[in-house]
Design an enzyme around this catalytic site. Structure first.
Site, short mmCIF file in Angstrom:
data_model
loop_
_atom_site.label_atom_id
_atom_site.label_comp_id
_atom_site.label_asym_id
_atom_site.label_seq_id
_atom_site.Cartn_x
_atom_site.Cartn_y
_atom_site.Cartn_z
N LYS A 1 28.19 43.44 -32.82
CA LYS A 1 27.40 43.48 -33.82
C LYS A 1 27.61 44.84 -34.54
O LYS A 1 27.74 44.86 -35.70
CB LYS A 1 25.80 43.42 -33.03
CG LYS A 1 24.80 43.22 -34.07
CD LYS A 1 23.51 43.16 -33.69
CE LYS A 1 22.25 43.66 -34.55
NZ LYS A 1 20.92 43.55 -33.73
N GLY B 1 21.36 41.15 -30.18
CA GLY B 1 22.51 40.83 -29.47
C GLY B 1 22.34 39.49 -28.50
O GLY B 1 23.23 38.57 -28.49
N ARG B 2 21.26 39.60 -27.82
CA ARG B 2 20.90 38.71 -26.91
C ARG B 2 20.48 37.33 -27.47
O ARG B 2 20.18 36.49 -26.55
CB ARG B 2 20.08 39.11 -25.67
CG ARG B 2 18.74 39.63 -26.04
CD ARG B 2 18.03 40.53 -25.05
NE ARG B 2 16.77 41.36 -25.58
CZ ARG B 2 16.96 42.29 -26.29
NH1 ARG B 2 18.01 42.98 -26.48
NH2 ARG B 2 15.59 42.99 -26.41
N GLU C 1 33.00 49.99 -24.79
CA GLU C 1 33.75 49.05 -23.96
C GLU C 1 34.62 48.20 -24.79
O GLU C 1 35.90 47.93 -24.72
CB GLU C 1 33.00 47.90 -23.21
CG GLU C 1 32.22 48.84 -22.12
CD GLU C 1 30.99 49.28 -22.47
OE1 GLU C 1 30.75 49.78 -23.63
OE2 GLU C 1 30.05 49.59 -21.62
N HIS D 1 23.28 27.78 0.90
CA HIS D 1 23.87 28.14 1.95
C HIS D 1 24.06 29.70 2.15
O HIS D 1 24.88 30.21 2.63
CB HIS D 1 25.25 27.48 2.10
CG HIS D 1 25.30 26.07 1.97
ND1 HIS D 1 25.43 25.40 3.34
CD2 HIS D 1 24.90 25.12 1.15
CE1 HIS D 1 25.16 24.06 2.84
NE2 HIS D 1 25.04 23.75 1.57
N LYS E 1 24.77 54.00 -23.19
CA LYS E 1 25.78 53.88 -24.28
C LYS E 1 26.04 55.72 -24.56
O LYS E 1 27.02 56.09 -24.60
CB LYS E 1 25.71 53.20 -25.48
CG LYS E 1 25.45 51.81 -25.49
CD LYS E 1 25.42 50.99 -26.79
CE LYS E 1 25.60 49.51 -26.64
NZ LYS E 1 25.49 48.65 -27.75
N GLU F 1 16.29 42.27 -20.44
CA GLU F 1 16.51 43.20 -21.74
C GLU F 1 15.30 43.27 -22.62
O GLU F 1 14.87 44.24 -23.30
CB GLU F 1 17.73 42.94 -22.46
CG GLU F 1 18.35 44.22 -23.10
CD GLU F 1 19.81 44.07 -23.38
OE1 GLU F 1 20.67 44.28 -22.61
OE2 GLU F 1 20.09 43.77 -24.46
C1 G6Q Z 1 21.66 42.79 -26.57
C2 G6Q Z 1 22.01 44.06 -26.44
C3 G6Q Z 1 23.44 44.66 -25.75
C4 G6Q Z 1 24.44 44.20 -26.79
C5 G6Q Z 1 25.89 45.19 -26.46
C6 G6Q Z 1 26.96 44.92 -27.25
O1 G6Q Z 1 20.55 42.40 -27.03
O2 G6Q Z 1 21.46 44.79 -27.65
O3 G6Q Z 1 23.75 43.82 -24.65
O4 G6Q Z 1 24.74 43.05 -27.42
O5 G6Q Z 1 25.25 46.37 -26.07
O6 G6Q Z 1 26.73 45.36 -28.38
P1 G6Q Z 1 27.54 45.03 -29.70
O7 G6Q Z 1 27.67 43.72 -29.92
O8 G6Q Z 1 27.13 46.02 -30.94
O9 G6Q Z 1 29.03 45.50 -29.19
#
Ligand code: G6Q
Length: 547
Positions: free
Chosen positions: A205, A265-266, A211, A382, A510, A351
């Protein structure tokens, strides 16, 4: 919590003294047709919530709690694009991404639907071009593999959905996911791949997440080193709200699929972040996935609270959490292809509702989101199910199962279903000491041995579960299930009066890692750090020195 909601919650606590002491055995004995009054159908999806420690009065009181929390108003505020993510000043409109009715959704005086549909069309063209081999690698090869590089919300939803809908892949490329900055993830994934036949989707996003940008840089180098710098354009596409950063990375904006800051994001699998899924299952199936979610949205918008699936699941969750004091929530799909479902819900729920202050910034004096976890059945049986049956913590669980198997393999599916139902039965009703003693006596054990064994073989039961049954795990059903849990999380956030849509805890992680990077990587000055961190960094650096 709103004052009226607090009153309703206190009334629920008083009511719990009557009802929660009653064993599920007694509830079922008192009302042999309990399933009839405590289940809900929505098309081919059924929720059985009869195995909860609730009565009809509990449901009425939970409905009163939702009303007292102004759920009506808050729900309307979300769907109509009000700025309900107050700490980030954003609307929350993932529902617009799957608004298949095309009803206008106005943000800043403008209907967002034309832009949503525009990106969707572009995704459809791209997905089908990749699937049919009209879009190829630089040497003209059809893409055999698509690697999505993203993390968190830019990974978990699509990775879960691609696994869930594997049977819809047909002869399309295999879609893989790389998220961890641990180089093992990218290396192990690329080890099997041919760069000439690999397409990378960089999903972020913000397009700044360390990462993802690190993995994207290494993937870019892998393509440039093997196919030449000029090949990069043909082997990369981007999914992001930050189109400037996409260009700066070297990806042509014609291959960039945008979305908007009102998509969390989620909650972004419905947006351009869903492109790997659209490539994996084909665009028509992706549209069916959106249709399923839209169906759940319409249900959530229109059904009365007591007949509203996400509201019932949320309210019973609040009952378990805030009245019965249960601290975690299990999700157990008896559906191997939902192997990543619990991981997705873990992010979605923890989250969103792992918050300690109200919307007004006051510390809460009640529990908010529970720990969410789970694994597919029957594997879990199990492993950790021992604790579910006889441990000292009671973990309310959701069980999920399809009626129709995809694979016609002997009686696998009947066995899977029998296990699923047997577990919820055992959790609810347990086995009394008298039953155990009778069994042991019938097996011919001596009285002394019966006395010694009986306590170990007794199951208290009275452990709450929900069961969700659906016809089969098709794209529409998966869309419905994810949207069901999204709205469950929303309703609980409303009752707890918290902001379910920010994630300052993630932002902290972050920032902290970037502060330490120069110390770890380059041995920069560590003076301002605590002695544990200084000691660990020193040991890390000495152990990693060659020779
Ligand atoms: C989700 C969070 C988080 C995010 C990641 C990746 O709701 O905000 O999990 O999706 O940190 O972020 P980017 O999509 O900006 O790389």
């Amino acid at each position: 919590m709103k004052p009226a909601a607090r009153v309703a919650l206190n009334e629920l606590r008083a009511h719990a003294e009557d009802v929660a002491g009653m064993h599920l055995r007694e509830h079922f004995a008192a009302d042999p047709a309990r399933f009839d009054s405590f289940h809900l159908d929505l098309g081919d999806l059924t929720l059985d919530y009869s195995k909860n420690r609730i009565s009809r009065e509990t449901i009425s009181r939970l409905v009163a709690l939702c009303t007292a929390a102004d759920l009506d108003e808050r729900r309307e505020a979300m769907f109509s694009g009000q700025t309900i993510n107050s700490t980030e000043g954003r609307e929350v409109l993932h529902t617009a991404l799957r608004n298949r009715s095309n009803r206008p959704v106005i943000v800043d005086g403008e209907d967002v639907m034309p832009a949503v549909n525009g990106v969707l069309e572009g995704m459809g063209r791209f997905a089908e071009d990749v699937r049919r081999g009209r879009l190829t690698g630089v040497k003209g090869d059809r893409f055999s593999h698509v690697v999505n590089i993203g993390i968190g919300g830019s990974d978990l939803g699509p990775a879960m959905a691609v696994a869930a809908l594997t049977p819809y892949r047909g002869d399309g490329p295999k879609v893989l996911f790389v998220s961890n900055v641990d180089g093992a993830h990218l290396s192990d994934t690329l080890a099997e791949l041919d760069p000439a036949k690999t397409l990378f989707l960089i999903a972020s996003k913000t397009f700044t997440t360390s990462e993802t940008m690190t993995n994207a840089g290494s993937a870019r180098a892998w393509v440039a080193d093997t196919l030449g710098e000029d090949a990069v354009g043909a082997h990369f596409a981007a999914l992001s709200t930050n189109l400037e950063a996409v260009s700066a990375f070297g990806i042509d904006t014609a291959r960039a699929f945008g979305f908007w800051d009102w998509v969390g994001g989620r909650y972004s699998v419905w947006s351009a972040i869903g492109l790997p899924l659209a490539i994996s299952i084909g665009f028509d199936n992706f549209l069916a996935f959106l249709d399923g979610a839209h169906r759940m949205d319409e249900h959530f918008r229109t059904a009365p609270w007591a007949e509203n699936m996400p509201v019932l699941m949320a309210a019973i969750g609040v009952w378990n959490r805030n009245v019965l004091g249960l601290t975690s929530h299990g999700v157990m799909p008896y559906d191997q292809r939902l192997s990543r479902f619990a991981a997705h819900l873990q992010q979605l729920d923890m989250e969103s509702n792992g918050k300690r202050v109200t919307l007004a910034g006051e510390p809460v004096d009640y529990q908010t989101g529970p720990v969410v976890w789970g694994e597919p059945g029957t594997n879990g049986q199990h492993a950790f199910f021992q604790l579910l049956h006889q441990g000292t913590d009671i973990v309310p669980c959701d069980f999920l199962i399809a009626a129709e198997p995809r694979e016609q393999l002997a009686d696998h599916h009947a066995k899977l279903a029998a296990n699923c139902f047997a577990q919820t039965e055992a959790l609810a009703f347990g086995k009394t000491e008298d039953e155990v003693r009778a069994e042991l006596a019938a097996a011919g054990l001596e009285p002394a041995d019966i006395d010694a064994l009986a306590p170990h073989k007794t199951f208290p039961g009275n452990r709450p579960t929900n069961t969700l049954i659906y016809r089969c795990l098709d794209p529409a059903t998966l869309g419905m299930l994810i949207a069901l849990y999204e709205h469950r999380v929303f309703v609980q956030g409303v009752i707890w009066d918290i902001n379910s849509f920010d994630q300052w805890g993630v932002e902290l992680g972050k920032a902290l890692a970037s502060r330490l990077l120069p110390v770890v990587r380059d041995g920069a000055d560590a003076e301002a750090l605590d002695s544990s961190t200084i000691g660990l960094v020193a040991r890390f650096r000495s152990l990693s020195e060659p020779g």
